[in-house]
Design an enzyme around this catalytic site. Sequence first.
Site, PDB file in Angstrom:
ATOM      1  N   HIS A  83       1.210  -4.119  -4.654  1.00  0.00           N
ATOM      2  CA  HIS A  83       1.379  -2.863  -5.398  1.00  0.00           C
ATOM      3  C   HIS A  83       2.091  -1.796  -4.558  1.00  0.00           C
ATOM      4  O   HIS A  83       2.613  -0.841  -5.118  1.00  0.00           O
ATOM      5  CB  HIS A  83       0.059  -2.384  -6.020  1.00  0.00           C
ATOM      6  N   ASP A 205      -3.029  -9.464  -3.603  1.00  0.00           N
ATOM      7  CA  ASP A 205      -2.242  -8.225  -3.551  1.00  0.00           C
ATOM      8  C   ASP A 205      -1.475  -8.080  -2.224  1.00  0.00           C
ATOM      9  O   ASP A 205      -1.816  -7.244  -1.394  1.00  0.00           O
ATOM     10  CB  ASP A 205      -3.173  -7.031  -3.781  1.00  0.00           C
ATOM     11  N   SER A 592      -4.124   1.373   1.293  1.00  0.00           N
ATOM     12  CA  SER A 592      -3.590   0.157   0.702  1.00  0.00           C
ATOM     13  C   SER A 592      -2.613  -0.482   1.672  1.00  0.00           C
ATOM     14  O   SER A 592      -1.731   0.193   2.192  1.00  0.00           O
ATOM     15  CB  SER A 592      -2.866   0.464  -0.601  1.00  0.00           C
TER      16      SER A 592
HETATM   17  N1  ARG Z   1      -6.742   0.651  -7.409  1.00  0.00           N
HETATM   18  C1  ARG Z   1      -5.764   0.385  -6.393  1.00  0.00           C
HETATM   19  C2  ARG Z   1      -5.173   1.704  -5.906  1.00  0.00           C
HETATM   20  O1  ARG Z   1      -5.750   2.724  -6.096  1.00  0.00           O
HETATM   21  C3  ARG Z   1      -4.729  -0.576  -6.889  1.00  0.00           C
HETATM   22  C4  ARG Z   1      -3.794  -0.019  -7.902  1.00  0.00           C
HETATM   23  C5  ARG Z   1      -2.720  -0.975  -8.362  1.00  0.00           C
HETATM   24  N2  ARG Z   1      -3.203  -1.961  -9.329  1.00  0.00           N
HETATM   25  C6  ARG Z   1      -3.304  -1.764 -10.681  1.00  0.00           C
HETATM   26  N3  ARG Z   1      -3.851  -2.677 -11.422  1.00  0.00           N
HETATM   27  N4  ARG Z   1      -2.876  -0.658 -11.287  1.00  0.00           N
HETATM   28  O2  ARG Z   1      -4.038   1.975  -5.709  1.00  0.00           O
HETATM   29  N1  GLU Z   2      -5.247   1.089  -4.039  1.00  0.00           N
HETATM   30  C1  GLU Z   2      -5.371   2.236  -3.176  1.00  0.00           C
HETATM   31  C2  GLU Z   2      -4.040   2.587  -2.523  1.00  0.00           C
HETATM   32  O1  GLU Z   2      -3.009   2.415  -3.122  1.00  0.00           O
HETATM   33  C3  GLU Z   2      -6.438   1.977  -2.181  1.00  0.00           C
HETATM   34  C4  GLU Z   2      -7.695   2.004  -2.890  1.00  0.00           C
HETATM   35  C5  GLU Z   2      -8.524   3.183  -2.535  1.00  0.00           C
HETATM   36  O2  GLU Z   2      -8.333   4.280  -3.076  1.00  0.00           O
HETATM   37  O3  GLU Z   2      -9.378   2.969  -1.671  1.00  0.00           O
HETATM   38  O4  GLU Z   2      -3.977   3.143  -1.451  1.00  0.00           O
END
Ligand code: ARG
Ligand code: GLU
Length: 656
Positions: A83, A205, A592
Site C-alpha cells: 500500500h 502487504d 507502514s
Molecule cells: N490500515 C492501514 C493503514 O492505515 C492499511 C491501509 C491500506 N489498506 C486498505 N485496505 N485500504 O494505512
Molecule cells: N497502515 C498504516 C500506515 O500506512 C499503519 C497502520 C497504523 O496506523 O498503525 O502507516
Amino acid sequence: MKRTLFSLLALFSLLTAAADEGMWLPSLIASRIDDMRAKGFRLTAEDIYSINRASMKDAVVLFDGGCTGELVSPEGLLLTNHHCGYDAIQRHSTVEHDYLTHGFWARSRQEELPNKGLNVRFLVRMEEVTDRIAAGETPEEIIRRAEAEGEGYKASVEQMYYGDQQFLFLYEQFDDVRLVAAPPSSIGKFGGDTDNWIWPRHTGDFSVFRIYASKENKPAAYSPDNVPYRPKKYFTISTKGFREGDFTMIYGFPGNTQEYILSDAAEYIATQSDPAKIAIRDGRLEIIARAQESDPALRIHYAAQRATIANAWKKWQGEVLGLTRRKTVETKRQREEAFARENSRGAELLREMKAEYQRIMTPYFAREITVETLRALPAKYTDEERAEAVFPARRETERELFRWLFGEYARRCPAQYQVPVFLDGVARSGSPETFAEEVFEEVWAGAETPLSDSLRNGSKRMLDHITWLLGTDRLRNLTSRRLNDLYRGYVHELRTTWPDHPYYPDANLTLRVAYGAIAGYEYADGEYHTPLTTLDGIIAKDNPEIYDYDIPQALRDLYASKDYGRWGVEIDGRRTVPVCFLASNHTTGGNSGSPVLNARGELIGINFDRTWRSTMSDIAFDPTICRNIAVDIRYVLFVMDRIGGAGYLLREMKIK
Ligand code: ARG
Ligand code: GLU
C-alpha cells in the site's frame, strides 16, 4: 491477603507490559537499552544508532514522505508495503500491463522501473539544538548550515514535547528509486477493506524497490547511468521463526500521536469529532457502494477513493470503541486532578488549558466539519476526467454526494461558522439539497460560475478565519498556538513531578524505535487471539465470488501440492506457511513498511497495520490490547520465490 496478592499481580503485569509503550528517539536509546536487554534484546545502543560507524539507522528510510522502508541487500534493494508502493505500481499499470492486478516482477536491472517524484531519505544524524536556538541561532540558519554538509542533504528542525526540546534531523535524500517487484493485489491487498484494521489478517502487504545512486554512491537525479546504491548497512533476514513472548523491535517513521492531551481533547475526539466524521462518511460510503454494485465501471472508478474514505472511517470507529472501553476520558481526568493536587503550577496551567479548550472547541469542530463536507466535494471535474468513458455514468452518484454533503454541512456545522453564501443559497432555494442540486448542475456542466466560485472562496475565508482564531493551521490535533505554549509548560511539569513514568515525545514523522514482543491478546471475554496466521487461513477465506478474497490460482496450486520449499513450517503437525503476526510495539500511521526485527536485529517481518480497537494508542496506549500487525518475512520470500519466480532477488539478500 487475597486482595493484596491480586493487586500485586495486577501491578506487576502493568509494569512489565507498560514498557511496550513508547516511540523512542534513536540518539537517546541508551536510556532504554537496559530495559530492552532485560526483555531479550541482544545488541547495543550503538548497534541501533551511531554516527561513528554503520548502525541499523543506516538501513531504514523514510519512503515517499509518509511510509518507512528497509534495506535488505548490499545493492540497494528495499522492502516496504504494497500500500506504500501502490501509487507507483498504479502509475506503471495500463490495461495491457496491469501490474496492480497481476503483479510486477522485473527480470533484470534493465526492467526496474523509475518513478518520478518518489524519493527516500536516510537519517545522517540527529542532534538536539535547543541551546543553539536559545542562544539566538534561528532554525533556518541551522538547517542551511547542515544542508551544506553534503550532496542531497535535507534538514529540518523538529519540536519535541511541544517545543520544550528542538532537534535537528539531517537526511540524505535519494531521488532515483525504481520499482522492482510487487505481488498481485489479490495477495498484496488480500482482504481489502473488509479485513483492513482487523485481526486475524492474511495480507501479503509488501513491495520491492531499489535505490540508485551516482558512480560515487551519492544521491543523483534519475539517469540510466546510475548504479545500485551500496548502503552502509542492510538487514539480515531471519526465517528461523519466533514464539509468542519473543522480543521484537520496530524502527521507522511514525507520523502523528497525541499522548499528552487532556481529558477535554480526548472527550472531544470520542464524543464529538470522530462520531460526526464517521456519520458523514457512512453516507458517502453508502452512496459509493450503491454505485459500485450497479455498474462494474463504477466499481473500478470509485475503488481507490472508497479505500481512502474507508481507511480513516474504520480507524475512527475502532478508536472510539477503544477510548470508551478503556475509559480514557475518566482516567485522564483523574490523573489531571491528582497532578493538580501535587503541583500548583500544574494546577494553574490545567485551568488555563481547559479555558482555552472552551474557547477553541466550537470553531475547531466547524473546521473539521467543513473539511469533511464542503471541501470534500470537487470544485470542478478535470478535462481528463470528462474524457473518461465512465464519466457520464458517474452523474447520479456525484449528484447524490453533493446532496448528502451539503445536508450534513447544514446539519452539523455550528451556524455561526457556516459560510454566508451557503446560508443565502439554502434560504433562497428552500433546502440544502435543492441548493446542492443547483451547484452540482453548474459544476457538472463545467460552468465557471459565481455560485460555485463564491462558495469555494467563502469556505476558504471561513477556514482562514478559524485558523486566525486558533493561531495555527495544524488541522489534525485539536490545538491552538496558545494551547501549544501551555502544553509545553504542562508536559515539562509532568516530567519533573512524576519522573518515573516513561516519557517520549509525540510522533512527528521523525525516526523512532519501538519495542515489545510477539503477542496475542484477549479480543473479547474468553476469546483469545493468537499472534500468527498461516496460508491455511488464506485458503479458508478464498472465494472467487468475493473480490477481496479471490486469490491467484498459483496460490491454490501451491497449497494443493504443499510445495513450500524452505518457506514451509510445521505447526501443530500440519505443513503450512506463516503469513502475518501480531506484536505489542507502539506504532502509528507512517510506520507502514517498517522493519520488524528480532532480538538480534534480524528482519522477521514488515509492519503494516494495527488492530481495530487499539488505534486509540495514538491517544492512550493500552498494553493489554494495543497490537501492531506485520506480514511475516517468510511469506514475503515465499511469494517472491514461488509466485514471482524472483529467486535471483533472494540471492542478493542475506537469509538465515
Ligand atoms: N490500515 C492501514 C493503514 O492505515 C492499511 C491501509 C491500506 N489498506 C486498505 N485496505 N485500504 O494505512
Ligand atoms: N497502515 C498504516 C500506515 O500506512 C499503519 C497502520 C497504523 O496506523 O498503525 O502507516
